[in-house]
Scaffold this motif. Structure first.
Motif, PDB file in Angstrom:
ATOM      1  N   MET A  88      24.665  23.400  54.854  1.00 39.72           N
ATOM      2  CA  MET A  88      25.993  23.809  54.391  1.00 39.72           C
ATOM      3  C   MET A  88      26.790  24.429  55.548  1.00 39.72           C
ATOM      4  O   MET A  88      27.997  24.252  55.648  1.00 39.72           O
ATOM      5  N   SER A  89      26.085  25.148  56.418  1.00 39.62           N
ATOM      6  CA  SER A  89      26.739  25.796  57.567  1.00 39.62           C
ATOM      7  C   SER A  89      26.838  24.865  58.770  1.00 39.62           C
ATOM      8  O   SER A  89      27.354  25.270  59.818  1.00 39.62           O
ATOM      9  N   GLU A  90      26.270  23.681  58.654  1.00 42.29           N
ATOM     10  CA  GLU A  90      26.289  22.681  59.740  1.00 42.29           C
ATOM     11  C   GLU A  90      25.627  23.196  61.018  1.00 42.29           C
ATOM     12  O   GLU A  90      26.142  23.011  62.123  1.00 42.29           O
ATOM     13  N   VAL A  91      24.517  23.923  60.854  1.00 43.97           N
ATOM     14  CA  VAL A  91      23.763  24.422  62.015  1.00 43.97           C
ATOM     15  C   VAL A  91      22.282  24.077  61.825  1.00 43.97           C
ATOM     16  O   VAL A  91      21.849  23.813  60.701  1.00 43.97           O
ATOM     17  N   PRO A  92      21.482  24.074  62.917  1.00 42.32           N
ATOM     18  CA  PRO A  92      20.036  23.866  62.750  1.00 42.32           C
ATOM     19  C   PRO A  92      19.403  25.043  61.998  1.00 42.32           C
ATOM     20  O   PRO A  92      19.957  26.148  62.005  1.00 42.32           O
ATOM     21  N   GLU A  93      18.255  24.779  61.400  1.00 43.52           N
ATOM     22  CA  GLU A  93      17.604  25.833  60.591  1.00 43.52           C
ATOM     23  C   GLU A  93      17.267  27.088  61.394  1.00 43.52           C
ATOM     24  O   GLU A  93      17.238  28.193  60.862  1.00 43.52           O
ATOM     25  N   LYS A  94      17.000  26.909  62.695  1.00 41.26           N
ATOM     26  CA  LYS A  94      16.649  28.092  63.495  1.00 41.26           C
ATOM     27  C   LYS A  94      17.823  29.074  63.586  1.00 41.26           C
ATOM     28  O   LYS A  94      17.642  30.238  63.934  1.00 41.26           O
ATOM     29  N   ASN A  95      19.016  28.602  63.259  1.00 37.73           N
ATOM     30  CA  ASN A  95      20.198  29.460  63.388  1.00 37.73           C
ATOM     31  C   ASN A  95      20.659  30.067  62.064  1.00 37.73           C
ATOM     32  O   ASN A  95      21.782  30.579  61.967  1.00 37.73           O
ATOM     33  N   ILE A  96      19.804  30.006  61.038  1.00 39.92           N
ATOM     34  CA  ILE A  96      20.263  30.538  59.745  1.00 39.92           C
ATOM     35  C   ILE A  96      19.368  31.670  59.264  1.00 39.92           C
ATOM     36  O   ILE A  96      18.159  31.655  59.457  1.00 39.92           O
ATOM     37  N   LEU A  97      19.994  32.657  58.657  1.00 39.03           N
ATOM     38  CA  LEU A  97      19.266  33.791  58.068  1.00 39.03           C
ATOM     39  C   LEU A  97      19.819  33.978  56.655  1.00 39.03           C
ATOM     40  O   LEU A  97      21.027  34.164  56.478  1.00 39.03           O
ATOM     41  N   ILE A  98      18.916  33.906  55.672  1.00 34.12           N
ATOM     42  CA  ILE A  98      19.363  34.037  54.281  1.00 34.12           C
ATOM     43  C   ILE A  98      19.406  35.523  53.910  1.00 34.12           C
ATOM     44  O   ILE A  98      18.480  36.273  54.231  1.00 34.12           O
ATOM     45  N   TYR A  99      20.456  35.900  53.229  1.00 32.75           N
ATOM     46  CA  TYR A  99      20.600  37.290  52.766  1.00 32.75           C
ATOM     47  C   TYR A  99      20.544  37.337  51.238  1.00 32.75           C
ATOM     48  O   TYR A  99      19.857  36.543  50.617  1.00 32.75           O
ATOM     49  N   GLY A 100      21.303  38.245  50.673  1.00 32.15           N
ATOM     50  CA  GLY A 100      21.271  38.450  49.220  1.00 32.15           C
ATOM     51  C   GLY A 100      22.336  37.664  48.486  1.00 32.15           C
ATOM     52  O   GLY A 100      22.543  36.482  48.741  1.00 32.15           O
ATOM     53  N   ASN A 101      23.053  38.382  47.622  1.00 27.00           N
ATOM     54  CA  ASN A 101      23.919  37.691  46.664  1.00 27.00           C
ATOM     55  C   ASN A 101      25.364  37.516  47.107  1.00 27.00           C
ATOM     56  O   ASN A 101      26.146  36.913  46.394  1.00 27.00           O
ATOM     57  N   SER A 102      25.768  38.069  48.273  1.00 24.97           N
ATOM     58  CA  SER A 102      27.194  38.056  48.594  1.00 24.97           C
ATOM     59  C   SER A 102      27.441  38.065  50.092  1.00 24.97           C
ATOM     60  O   SER A 102      26.853  38.872  50.821  1.00 24.97           O
ATOM     61  N   SER A 103      28.281  37.152  50.556  1.00 20.46           N
ATOM     62  CA  SER A 103      28.566  37.088  51.997  1.00 20.46           C
ATOM     63  C   SER A 103      29.430  38.277  52.433  1.00 20.46           C
ATOM     64  O   SER A 103      29.321  38.735  53.562  1.00 20.46           O
ATOM     65  N   LEU A 104      30.279  38.774  51.528  1.00 15.34           N
ATOM     66  CA  LEU A 104      31.098  39.923  51.905  1.00 15.34           C
ATOM     67  C   LEU A 104      30.203  41.120  52.226  1.00 15.34           C
ATOM     68  O   LEU A 104      30.451  41.889  53.151  1.00 15.34           O
ATOM     69  N   ASN A 105      29.129  41.221  51.462  1.00  9.61           N
ATOM     70  CA  ASN A 105      28.149  42.261  51.701  1.00  9.61           C
ATOM     71  C   ASN A 105      27.505  42.114  53.091  1.00  9.61           C
ATOM     72  O   ASN A 105      27.279  43.100  53.797  1.00  9.61           O
ATOM     73  N   VAL A 106      27.263  40.860  53.500  1.00  5.92           N
ATOM     74  CA  VAL A 106      26.681  40.619  54.828  1.00  5.92           C
ATOM     75  C   VAL A 106      27.692  41.020  55.914  1.00  5.92           C
ATOM     76  O   VAL A 106      27.335  41.598  56.943  1.00  5.92           O
ATOM     77  N   MET A 107      28.957  40.740  55.658  1.00  6.09           N
ATOM     78  CA  MET A 107      30.002  41.106  56.638  1.00  6.09           C
ATOM     79  C   MET A 107      30.111  42.629  56.760  1.00  6.09           C
ATOM     80  O   MET A 107      30.184  43.178  57.863  1.00  6.09           O
ATOM     81  N   PHE A 108      30.110  43.296  55.624  1.00  8.30           N
ATOM     82  CA  PHE A 108      30.159  44.760  55.625  1.00  8.30           C
ATOM     83  C   PHE A 108      28.963  45.308  56.394  1.00  8.30           C
ATOM     84  O   PHE A 108      29.076  46.185  57.252  1.00  8.30           O
ATOM     85  N   ASP A 109      27.807  44.745  56.084  1.00 12.15           N
ATOM     86  CA  ASP A 109      26.555  45.176  56.688  1.00 12.15           C
ATOM     87  C   ASP A 109      26.577  44.963  58.208  1.00 12.15           C
ATOM     88  O   ASP A 109      26.083  45.793  58.980  1.00 12.15           O
ATOM     89  N   THR A 110      27.172  43.853  58.623  1.00 15.84           N
ATOM     90  CA  THR A 110      27.229  43.524  60.050  1.00 15.84           C
ATOM     91  C   THR A 110      28.127  44.516  60.791  1.00 15.84           C
ATOM     92  O   THR A 110      27.802  44.974  61.897  1.00 15.84           O
ATOM     93  N   VAL A 111      29.256  44.867  60.170  1.00 14.55           N
ATOM     94  CA  VAL A 111      30.142  45.862  60.802  1.00 14.55           C
ATOM     95  C   VAL A 111      29.440  47.228  60.802  1.00 14.55           C
ATOM     96  O   VAL A 111      29.479  47.961  61.797  1.00 14.55           O
ATOM     97  N   ALA A 112      28.768  47.542  59.703  1.00 14.05           N
ATOM     98  CA  ALA A 112      28.054  48.830  59.621  1.00 14.05           C
ATOM     99  C   ALA A 112      26.989  48.926  60.721  1.00 14.05           C
ATOM    100  O   ALA A 112      26.807  49.972  61.352  1.00 14.05           O
ATOM    101  N   ARG A 113      26.315  47.829  60.961  1.00 16.14           N
ATOM    102  CA  ARG A 113      25.276  47.777  62.000  1.00 16.14           C
ATOM    103  C   ARG A 113      25.896  47.963  63.376  1.00 16.14           C
ATOM    104  O   ARG A 113      25.383  48.717  64.220  1.00 16.14           O
ATOM    105  N   ALA A 114      27.033  47.288  63.613  1.00 11.97           N
ATOM    106  CA  ALA A 114      27.715  47.422  64.911  1.00 11.97           C
ATOM    107  C   ALA A 114      28.184  48.869  65.113  1.00 11.97           C
ATOM    108  O   ALA A 114      28.105  49.418  66.217  1.00 11.97           O
ATOM    109  N   MET A 115      28.650  49.487  64.034  1.00 11.98           N
ATOM    110  CA  MET A 115      29.156  50.869  64.128  1.00 11.98           C
ATOM    111  C   MET A 115      28.037  51.856  64.439  1.00 11.98           C
ATOM    112  O   MET A 115      28.196  52.768  65.253  1.00 11.98           O
ATOM    113  N   THR A 116      26.903  51.670  63.788  1.00 11.91           N
ATOM    114  CA  THR A 116      25.850  52.690  63.882  1.00 11.91           C
ATOM    115  C   THR A 116      24.796  52.387  64.942  1.00 11.91           C
ATOM    116  O   THR A 116      24.300  53.301  65.599  1.00 11.91           O
TER     117      THR A 116
END
Ligand SMILES: Cc1ncc(COP(=O)(O)O)c(C=O)c1O
Length: 427
Positions: A88-116
């Motif tokens: 679906m993302s048009e990338v090889p499997e080595k480049n994918i990481l499955i998360y939980g129920n919401s991509s917005l949550n992953v985006m929030f989490d990614t910014v939170a990680r960068a911040m902290t």
């Protein structure tokens, strides 16, 4: 009817009186409609009900890795879900990481990680005096909400029919090391429906940011959400383009099945370089013992593969297409010749973006609300909720029934005309 700007004062006064009477009729109907969010309708949700039947107490719950999906384990996602979401993302499997129920949550989490924690060993953004993000406008309010929440300064960048104004993006990103990211919805963008041109994607891949930890937040939420079978947008795959330039660490791609299966109960994923994924895993290892593998299994058993997903998306399109066309028809009929508004006719995604005359959007939205039609708040499509021209309104046609939508679109047209006539009379 002639354009409003060519009308005499008397003609405009007459028009206003007629519109007030029509507006009153709408008020008397006691309508109650919510077109504020891009939510799928019940009919669309029903399309995925079969997902409830693919797993039951007698089902084999083992995934391809031989792990019981009812138990802990497999942080990266079950192999078959990784396969599906990588496709679906048009990338090889080595480049994918499955998360939980919401991509917005992953985006929030990614910014939170960068911040902290900082990105790939760089100084945490939270320790810097200033962190800035580029925000193509109009854009998605919840993206802007995340960066506002973390106190990140947002800079508006005009979204052109080809994507963000790349002259401006290139200049700002290369000059200012405080600019750490840019929000992008590259395909059937929220709210304009714009898809980025090949040149835009290539220029993204060639960016030379002053900040070594600058990241493109590439939210491909509408990657397979076409309205038409014979007229679809195709965009270049960014990670591949970045690999050609040696800039693959500059991009985080986000995706989810939210508007494919069930919003809030789908699967979300991040696609990125192996270095970026390793960085993300370091955080994830402390965050969870694994995401919901039963949901991953349900999705894979239901859709099977990308062909299955595309077939499913055709069913969504069959429901959505008449709704988009009904709104576009009502706008064309009611406003086409009047010169008081313009709108997009997207080929996919979830929204129609409407531009009123400057200084009119807030009043139009307020007037619609008084007659029972809730639209996305005016200004929401801009950082800090501030549309500098007070003209953009996001229309979300998916949720109401076709009949409700026709009525809502008529009311919207009356509100636009009335507010515009009043504005011109004031001048
Ligand atoms: C551009 C964009 N990204 C993300 C989302 C939310 O996705 P999810 O449900 O996966 O969090 C939406 C929902 O409207 C959206 O429009």
């Amino acid at each position: 009817m002639k354009p409003y700007k060519e009308m005499t004062r008397e003609e405009l006064m007459q028009e206003k009186a007629a519109l007030e009477a029509r507006y009153k009729e709408f008020q008397d109907k006691g309508m109650k409609l919510d077109m504020s969010r891009g939510k799928p309708s019940k009919a669309q949700l029903d399309l995925s009900n079969g997902m409830m039947d693919v797993l039951n107490s007698g089902s084999d719950m083992m995934c391809a890795a031989g792990v019981d999906c009812r138990n802990y384990g497999i942080m990266d996602g079950i192999p078959e879900a990784r396969h599906l979401l990588a496709d679906m993302s048009e990338v090889p499997e080595k480049n994918i990481l499955i998360y939980g129920n919401s991509s917005l949550n992953v985006m929030f989490d990614t910014v939170a990680r960068a911040m902290t924690m900082g990105i790939c060993g760089h100084t945490p953004w939270g320790r810097l005096d200033k962190v800035k993000f580029l925000c193509p406008v109009p854009g998605y309010d919840r993206h802007f909400g995340i960066t506002e929440f973390f106190g990140i300064e947002m800079i508006n960048v005009p979204l052109l029919p080809t994507g963000p104004d790349m002259d401006m993006v290139e200049r700002l990103v290369s000059e200012d090391p405080a600019i750490k990211g840019i929000w992008c919805v590259p395909k059937y963008s929220n709210p304009t429906g714009v898809s980025y041109s090949d040149e835009t994607v290539r220029r993204f891949a060639k960016l030379k940011p002053a900040a070594p930890d600058f990241r493109i937040f590439w939210d491909n939420a509408y990657s397979i959400h076409h309205l038409y079978e014979d007229d679809q947008d195709v965009i270049l795959e960014l990670l591949t383009e970045c690999e050609k330039e040696g800039t693959e660490d500059m991009v985080y791609k986000f995706i989810s099945t939210s508007k494919v299966s069930f919003p809030g109960s789908g699967i979300a994923a991040m696609a990125a370089s192996e270095a970026n994924l390793a960085d993300a895993r370091r955080w994830m290892n402390y965050q969870t013992i694994g995401h919901d593998k039963l949901n991953q299994l349900r999705h894979v058993r239901f859709f099977k593969d990308m062909d299955g997903m595309h077939e499913h998306m055709k069913k969504h399109a069959a429901i959505l297409r008449p709704k988009f066309e009904a709104v576009e028809h009502a706008l064309e009929q009611g406003l086409g010749e009047l010169g008081i508004g313009s709108w997009t006719n997207p080929k996919g995604g979830y929204f129609i973006s409407f531009d009123a005359m400057d200084g009119c959007a807030k009043k139009i939205v307020a007037m619609a609300k008084e007659a029972g039609l809730v639209l996305t708040g005016a200004g929401a499509t801009y950082p800090y909720g501030k549309d500098p021209d007070d003209k953009n309104i996001r229309i979300a046609p998916s949720f109401p029934t076709l009949e409700e939508l026709k009525m809502a679109a008529e009311l919207f047209v009356v509100c636009v005309r009335l507010v515009s006539a009043e504005k011109l009379l004031e001048q």
